[in-house]
Design an enzyme around this catalytic site. Structure first.
Site, short mmCIF file in Angstrom:
data_model
loop_
_atom_site.label_atom_id
_atom_site.label_comp_id
_atom_site.label_asym_id
_atom_site.label_seq_id
_atom_site.Cartn_x
_atom_site.Cartn_y
_atom_site.Cartn_z
N ARG A 16 0.84 -1.20 0.00
CA ARG A 16 0.00 0.00 0.00
C ARG A 16 0.88 1.25 0.00
NH1 ARG A 16 -4.42 0.33 4.62
NH2 ARG A 16 -2.60 0.73 5.92
N LYS B 39 -2.50 6.53 1.88
CA LYS B 39 -2.33 7.09 3.23
C LYS B 39 -1.45 8.34 3.19
CE LYS B 39 -2.21 4.65 7.37
NZ LYS B 39 -3.48 4.98 8.01
N GLU C 156 -16.08 6.24 5.20
CA GLU C 156 -15.38 5.60 6.32
C GLU C 156 -15.44 6.47 7.55
OE1 GLU C 156 -11.12 5.07 5.65
OE2 GLU C 156 -11.37 6.09 3.75
#
Ligand code: PLP
Ligand code: COI
Length: 346
Positions: free
Chosen positions: A91, A193, A229
């Site tokens: 990721r 992120k 989220e």
């Protein structure tokens, strides 16, 4: 190496029963550097210390940076284990590409994480008392004035012992759906992120906390009706035994806990759908919970949206939430067989 062994034996003066999700300085950190256009070469361990960085660094001026969040835990067999760390490495590589930074090779990322945990072993809480939170960071550390990728990059890893992300641990949290703020928009950086994704959520979260809610639930920025989220965790709801979670659209972080919960729940016979989850559907569900490295599996007791407030399971932890929490943490701490091969010894 002998110094490290001595450190590993001495236990720090910490009340392991009172750990919160907050920063505690530990002994050692990992640092590597790479110039743009070059290949990474492995970094080195050093004592935890402040960084020296140019005021013109890309990360300080333009937010060119990303982080990862992982945990090392003491396991039932006495080992210290990581949970699916290769997914964090991958990721981070996706994020690096999106943010114009040189991706850190997977092996180097994993070595850096393992070395940092090994050299801070004495900070890993006893089993079940918390975890050693691992924070890999990749940033544009070289100076740049134009809005463009920085000339030099720093990859570092530091760690901190932590307790529950939500105050109250397993006690169900109260969340508020925001009609005012969005976390990410299509085409933006919500799916990686990026450090810049988090500062805009601080004031909404603070406002919610002031009114007794633990966090914000974000809706999608385009239609303003589908759940995306929760602050820093992925959302799930259960209705008539069927589990739903928002599908990955590019604006939602592809959580490693999220994909693990999907796989775990399916293997236990649940129907799990990755789909658009309308806020009204979630308000009408039987159980809701959110998941993440920091949040683990956190039960949601109450959701407020507009003038409506719903309480789930009479404010108790729902049975599906409890089952998935128990089963996931048992695997993570090797209290149950690691049937999916998810844990990695440090
Ligand atoms: N969503 C956001 C925005 C996050 O910051 C996190 C935490 O990493 C998650 C979801 C959960 O992801 P993971 O399970 O990989 O920790
Ligand atoms: C994590 O779960 O690792 C996170 O990234 C949460 C963090 C923003 C506190």
């Amino acid at each position: 190496m002998s110094g490290v062994v001595i450190l590993a034996e001495a236990r720090p003066e910490i009340d392991w029963d009172s750990l919160t999700f907050s920063f505690t300085q530990t002994d050692r950190m990992y640092v590597a550097k790479c110039d743009i256009g070059e290949e990474w070469s492995p970094g080195s361990m050093r004592d935890f210390d402040d960084l020296r960085i140019s005021p013109a660094a890309g990360v300080i001026n333009y937010g060119q940076g990303l982080f990862e969040g992982m945990k090392a835990q003491r396991a039932a067999d006495g080992s210290v284990v990581l949970f699916r760390p290769e997914h964090n490495a991958r990721r981070a590589q996706q994020g690096a590409k999106r943010l114009g930074m040189p991706p850190v090779p997977e092996e180097m990322f994993l070595d850096a994480v393992k070395q940092t945990v090994r050299e801070n072993l004495r900070w890993v809480p006893p089993m079940g008392k918390g975890a050693l939170y691992i924070r890999p960071l990749l940033m544009g550390s070289g100076p740049i004035l134009g809005v463009a990728p920085a000339p030099e990059y720093t990859f570092l890893v530091f760690v901190s012992p932590v307790g529950p992300y939500f105050k109250g641990g397993i006690t169900p949290t109260s969340l508020r759906v925001s009609d005012e703020f969005h976390r990410a928009a299509p085409g933006g950086s919500g799916g990686v992120k990026a450090i810049g994704n988090y500062a805009p959520g601080m004031i909404p979260s603070k406002m919610a906390k002031k009114e007794g809610y633990s966090e914000i639930i974000y809706l999608d920025a385009a239609n303003h009706k589908y759940i995306e989220e929760v602050g820093a965790a992925n959302f799930f709801c259960v209705k008539e035994g069927r589990i739903s979670t928002p599908e990955l659209t590019g604006t939602i972080l592809p959580g490693i806990t999220r994909s693990s919960i999907i796989e775990l729940a399916r293997s236990r016979g649940y129907e799990v759908k990755e789909e658009k989850v309308e806020v009204g559907y979630a308000m009408d569900a039987d159980e809701c919970f959110c998941v993440g490295t920091a949040a683990v599996v956190s039960s949601i007791g109450k959701i407020q949206h507009g003038d409506k407030v719903v309480e789930y399971c009479g404010g108790e932890v729902g049975s599906v939430t409890m089952q998935l929490y128990e089963e996931l943490t048992a695997i993570q701490q090797r209290r149950a067989p690691d049937e999916f091969g998810w844990t990695v010894s440090v």
